[in-house]
Design an enzyme around this catalytic site. Structure first.
Site, PDB file in Angstrom:
ATOM      1  N   HIS A 363     -22.280 -21.748  53.688  1.00  0.00           N
ATOM      2  CA  HIS A 363     -22.359 -20.316  53.523  1.00  0.00           C
ATOM      3  C   HIS A 363     -20.976 -19.672  53.411  1.00  0.00           C
ATOM      4  CE1 HIS A 363     -23.704 -16.319  55.255  1.00  0.00           C
ATOM      5  NE2 HIS A 363     -23.944 -16.352  53.978  1.00  0.00           N
ATOM      6  N   ARG A 470     -31.853 -17.064  41.450  1.00  0.00           N
ATOM      7  CA  ARG A 470     -32.542 -18.032  42.311  1.00  0.00           C
ATOM      8  C   ARG A 470     -33.364 -17.261  43.336  1.00  0.00           C
ATOM      9  NH1 ARG A 470     -27.289 -20.945  41.518  1.00  0.00           N
ATOM     10  NH2 ARG A 470     -27.807 -23.054  40.817  1.00  0.00           N
ATOM     11  N   ARG A 506     -36.111 -16.911  38.158  1.00  0.00           N
ATOM     12  CA  ARG A 506     -36.781 -18.214  38.259  1.00  0.00           C
ATOM     13  C   ARG A 506     -37.869 -18.120  39.324  1.00  0.00           C
ATOM     14  NH1 ARG A 506     -33.105 -23.213  39.823  1.00  0.00           N
ATOM     15  NH2 ARG A 506     -33.097 -22.253  41.878  1.00  0.00           N
ATOM     16  N   GLU A 604     -34.758 -29.834  33.322  1.00  0.00           N
ATOM     17  CA  GLU A 604     -34.007 -30.412  34.442  1.00  0.00           C
ATOM     18  C   GLU A 604     -34.408 -31.851  34.700  1.00  0.00           C
ATOM     19  OE1 GLU A 604     -33.237 -27.408  37.630  1.00  0.00           O
ATOM     20  OE2 GLU A 604     -35.387 -27.089  37.466  1.00  0.00           O
ATOM     21  N   ASP A 628     -29.626 -30.532  38.148  1.00  0.00           N
ATOM     22  CA  ASP A 628     -30.717 -31.475  38.376  1.00  0.00           C
ATOM     23  C   ASP A 628     -30.821 -32.476  37.228  1.00  0.00           C
ATOM     24  OD1 ASP A 628     -31.955 -31.074  40.878  1.00  0.00           O
ATOM     25  OD2 ASP A 628     -32.565 -29.095  40.198  1.00  0.00           O
ATOM     26  N   CYS A 675     -27.785 -23.194  32.520  1.00  0.00           N
ATOM     27  CA  CYS A 675     -27.454 -22.400  33.704  1.00  0.00           C
ATOM     28  C   CYS A 675     -27.011 -23.248  34.895  1.00  0.00           C
ATOM     29  CB  CYS A 675     -28.621 -21.511  34.102  1.00  0.00           C
ATOM     30  SG  CYS A 675     -30.098 -22.433  34.515  1.00  0.00           S
TER      31      CYS A 675
HETATM   32  C1  PEP Z   1     -29.803 -26.808  38.067  1.00  0.00           C
HETATM   33  O1  PEP Z   1     -30.487 -27.698  38.555  1.00  0.00           O
HETATM   34  O2  PEP Z   1     -28.882 -27.010  37.262  1.00  0.00           O
HETATM   35  C2  PEP Z   1     -30.057 -25.400  38.429  1.00  0.00           C
HETATM   36  C3  PEP Z   1     -29.462 -24.418  37.794  1.00  0.00           C
HETATM   37  O3  PEP Z   1     -30.872 -25.174  39.474  1.00  0.00           O
HETATM   38  P1  PEP Z   1     -30.495 -25.413  41.021  1.00  0.00           P
HETATM   39  O4  PEP Z   1     -29.041 -25.725  41.096  1.00  0.00           O
HETATM   40  O5  PEP Z   1     -30.871 -24.172  41.718  1.00  0.00           O
HETATM   41  O6  PEP Z   1     -31.375 -26.580  41.361  1.00  0.00           O
HETATM   42 MG    MG Z   2     -32.375 -27.173  39.547  1.00  0.00          MG
END
Ligand code: PEP
Ligand code: MG
Length: 755
Positions: A363, A470, A506, A604, A628, A675
């Site tokens: 954090h 998010r 999302r 992803e 991911d 993203c």
């Molecule tokens: C990703 O997986 O690239 C993504 C943007 O989502 P998160 O990092 O929240 O899993």
């Molecule tokens: Mg992700």
């Protein structure tokens, strides 16, 4: 033997620092093997010598003094052969080296085994005995096993520079370097201000109160003072703090309320404990519960609760809280810093942050990034108590800190810091310029929001919208699902701040490493389990509630886009779209006047790459979650430090997958975005441009820098670089090639300190 091994490993891992770990290791091995000497030699690679770092049995005064060149002695031979050497009488061996300071004349038997980590020899572990004899097989196996354990500890100490500092003299005014994990980029130069825990809650004893009501009164006064602290700090920070962080300060006040922790402590007092003891009991229960959770974000909350406990204790003990003396350029240092510690530094005085614990997703690191303060996390070996008032340089790019830097180094970093400021100032001018290549190719630059992202900063940087919000964060910071109205209000605020720019929300992406305390998901293999869209499709109640809240929030703005995470099959997209249409019909029935939001799918998972076109046919846009996607394509857990060196989004396999996604999306005429963190990596941006991505979404603090890359390069040049790297087989080669290209284009300041 196995029990002894286990005990030694346990003792060593429980050591306070590296030096103590080595001491425990040699002492335990000598005892377990009932031998006369056990020693650890570590390789000082700078001069090619093995240095005696710890011993039981040799001359203790020779520690740090005996240095054996790598080509000499039996120690050198073990290192060369990279295997154990077991000799009944070392003095007769041709490689025997007489080292008088060792006092080892009487020691004949020698067993040495290399300490190897990731195929690299880090040192040699040696046992010696008076009587000439060959150590038996089980003793050899025992030593080899412990050397393997020791290797991991040494490697960690090397990574944090703890060894180099041990090799050197212990002069406290000497220049020393420590390494940690980059927490927030930038260069900070200033003086160390060490923040200690206020009072030590853990050592407060239980005590029977003389007067229960008096203890309750004392507690209430202390709670009120701590709540006031939180209110003042929250207010002080509110112009610069992101919404999520402000919520946190309000949450602290509520936690200290008589309805929450306050009430529990009073109940404990009534059970017959004085206020301080009751406070300790309640805080410990909460800290333990949070610290045992798998979710990293919630684990981090344990330190917040501990900090609140210390603060209340300080008031209870009526100790005047003497605040540290902050320097004009404060480098804030602590074992486990909290948001409150940062908030207490007077405005404009925080030049850097160093935390002994935590990682880049802690954090405090996220907050420091939002505040633009260079930060290093997880510098586990720093002698915190010695750093007060020391001159310190923080290099947030490489996660490196320099204590008592020599003048030339300080001048160099001052120069780099000045250049950084000039760079940032010059980039401000780009705010209203389009992200357009020198040959007229336009790309959209958007921001990722959620924890730590700031609307003001995003807009100031010229964000063209939100590419990823998010939504799980408001779910994570509560102790129950947020109601439909609570969600609507949060979403409305974001949609309004960015309108008319698009905001991509999302749907709830929990599971994997993010589980809600009130909706626990315990699985053997959580990243391959019930995650993202899989959970929400199994719980249409949660999905529909969220979708309706988003749609209601968009009334009159119509800038909402909805994005589905972790889709691995077209049927999931079909089902989610069916539910979204139902939510839309419901909201229209409620007489809301809104357009059906655009719907997109995140790519992803490898299966989604191969079905990108089929998915694109069903939705309005695709957005690659490169974090991911990299994890799943390369089979590398994105949170596992041990395999972190294998996690690289520039891997040729990832690059080919990205090309395929863009092609699939464009064949259906759909917008394709990215993203993940990759979109804020300057070297990757060149490739993403060339691949034809329509938009990039990143942290607000990266935006102006990525715009600079786009505006400095031609599409033709980017395409050429993409072709070149597609001929390469390793991500390291690819990165080097692109960094060189950035340097040549005058953009080197993006990948290192300076302009
Ligand atoms: C990703 O997986 O690239 C993504 C943007 O989502 P998160 O990092 O929240 O899993
Ligand atoms: Mg992700």
């Amino acid at each position: 033997m196995l029990t002894t091994l286990r005990r030694i490993i346990q003792d060593v891992t429980g050591a306070q620092d590296f030096r103590e770990a080595l001491g425990i290791m040699v002492q335990s091995i000598r005892q377990a093997l009932d031998t006369q000497a056990c020693s650890v030699f570590l390789l000082d690679r700078r001069c090619g010598e093995y240095v005696l770092m710890a011993t039981q049995g040799l001359n203790p005064l020779a520690v740090n003094k005996i240095r054996i060149p790598i080509t000499q002695g039996l120690v050198g031979l073990v290192g060369e052969r990279e295997e154990p050497i077991n000799i009944p009488d070392a003095s007769t061996h041709p490689r025997f080296l007489q080292v008088p300071e060792a006092h080892e004349e009487a020691l004949k038997a020698f067993l040495g085994t290399p300490i190897i980590y990731h195929r690299q020899v880090l040192g040699v572990l040696v046992v010696q005995q008076h009587e000439p004899r060959r150590y038996d097989e089980s003793e050899e196996a025992f030593l080899v096993t412990l050397a393997a354990q020791l290797a991991a500890i040494v490697a960690h100490a090397e990574a944090t520079n703890a060894i180099v500092n041990l090799f050197e003299s212990q002069d406290s005014s000497a220049e020393t370097t420590y390494s940690g994990i980059p927490g927030a980029p930038g260069v900070g130069i200033g003086r160390g201000v060490v923040v200690f825990q206020l009072s030590d809650l853990d050592v407060v004893p239980d005590r029977e109160p003389e007067d229960i009501q008096e203890e309750i009164d004392l507690l209430e006064t202390a709670l009120a003072s701590a709540r006031e602290d939180m209110r003042v700090l929250g207010e002080k920070l509110s112009p610069t703090l992101p919404e999520d962080e402000r919520v946190l300060f309000e949450a602290y006040q509520r936690i200290l309320d008589s309805e929450s922790l306050g009430g529990e402590i009073i109940a404990e007092i009534r059970q017959g404990n004085w206020a301080q003891g009751a406070l300790r009991t309640v805080i410990q229960v909460h800290v333990e519960r949070l610290a045992n959770l798998e979710n990293e974000y919630l684990r981090e909350r344990a330190s917040d609760i501990r900090d609140l406990g210390h603060r209340v204790l300080a008031y209870l003990q009526r100790s005047d809280r003497s605040l540290p003396q902050y320097d004009e350029k404060t480098i804030l240092i602590g074992e486990e810093l909290t948001a409150v510690d940062l908030a207490e530094v007077p405005e404009g005085c925080l030049a850097g942050v160093i935390s002994a614990k935590g990682s880049s997703s802690s954090h405090i690191a996220i907050l420091a990034r939002a505040m633009g303060v260079p930060t290093i996390m997880g510098v586990s070996e720093i002698p915190i108590q010695d750093l007060q008032d020391k001159e310190i340089i923080v290099d947030g790019y490489y996660g490196q800190m320099y204590v008592n830097p020599r003048q030339s180094l300080r001048e160099e970093f001052e120069h780099l810091a000045r250049e950084e400021q000039q760079l940032d100032a010059s980039l401000e001018k780009l705010r209203d310029q389009p992200a357009e290549t020198t040959d007229g190719h336009r790309i959209m630059l958007m921001v990722n929001t959620g924890l730590g992202a700031e609307v003001g900063l995003s807009l100031a940087a010229g964000a063209e919208g939100v590419g990823l919000y998010r939504t799980e964060i408001p779910f994570l910071i509560r102790d129950r699902f947020p109601s439909s109205e609570e969600q609507r209000r949060i979403y409305r605020q974001l949609l309004t701040s960015f309108a008319p720019r698009p905001v991509t929300m999302r749907t709830l992406d929990i599971g994997g490493d993010k589980s809600l305390p009130y909706f626990p998901v315990k699985e053997e293999n959580p990243f391959l389990g019930w995650r993202g869209i899989r959970i929400t499709l199994d719980h249409p109640d949660i999905f529909l509630l969220q979708a309706r809240a988003m749609m209601r929030a968009s009334e009159g703005l119509n800038n909402l886009r909805i994005m589905l995470p972790m889709v691995s099959d077209v049927s999931e997209a079909d089902e989610a779209i069916r539910l979204l249409k139902k939510a839309y019909a419901d909201v229209c029935d409620e007489k809301y006047k809104i357009d059906m939001p655009e719907v997109g799918v995140m790519i992803e998972v490898p299966s989604a790459v191969y079905q990108a076109r089929a998915l694109a046919k069903r939705v309005d846009f695709l957005s690659v979650g490169s974090n991911d996607l990299t994890q799943y394509l390369l089979a590398v857990d994105r949170n596992n430090a041990r395999v972190a060196h294998l996690f690289d989004s520039l891997h040729p396999a990832v690059l080919r997958a990205l090309i395929q996604v863009v092609e699939g999306g464009h064949q259906e005429g759909k917008h394709v975005s990215i993203c993940g963190e990759m979109a804020g990596d300057p070297v990757a941006v060149i490739l993403l441009l060339a691949m034809g991505f329509d938009s990039l979404s990143m942290n607000a603090s990266s935006l102006s820098r990525m715009k600079w890359v786009v505006r400095q390069i031609s599409m033709k040049k980017a395409a050429k670089l993409l072709q070149e790297v597609l001929g390469m087989e390793s991500p390291v080669m690819i990165r080097c090639h692109l960094e060189l290209a950035l340097e040549r284009a005058g953009l080197g300041g993006l990948v290192r300190a300076g302009k």
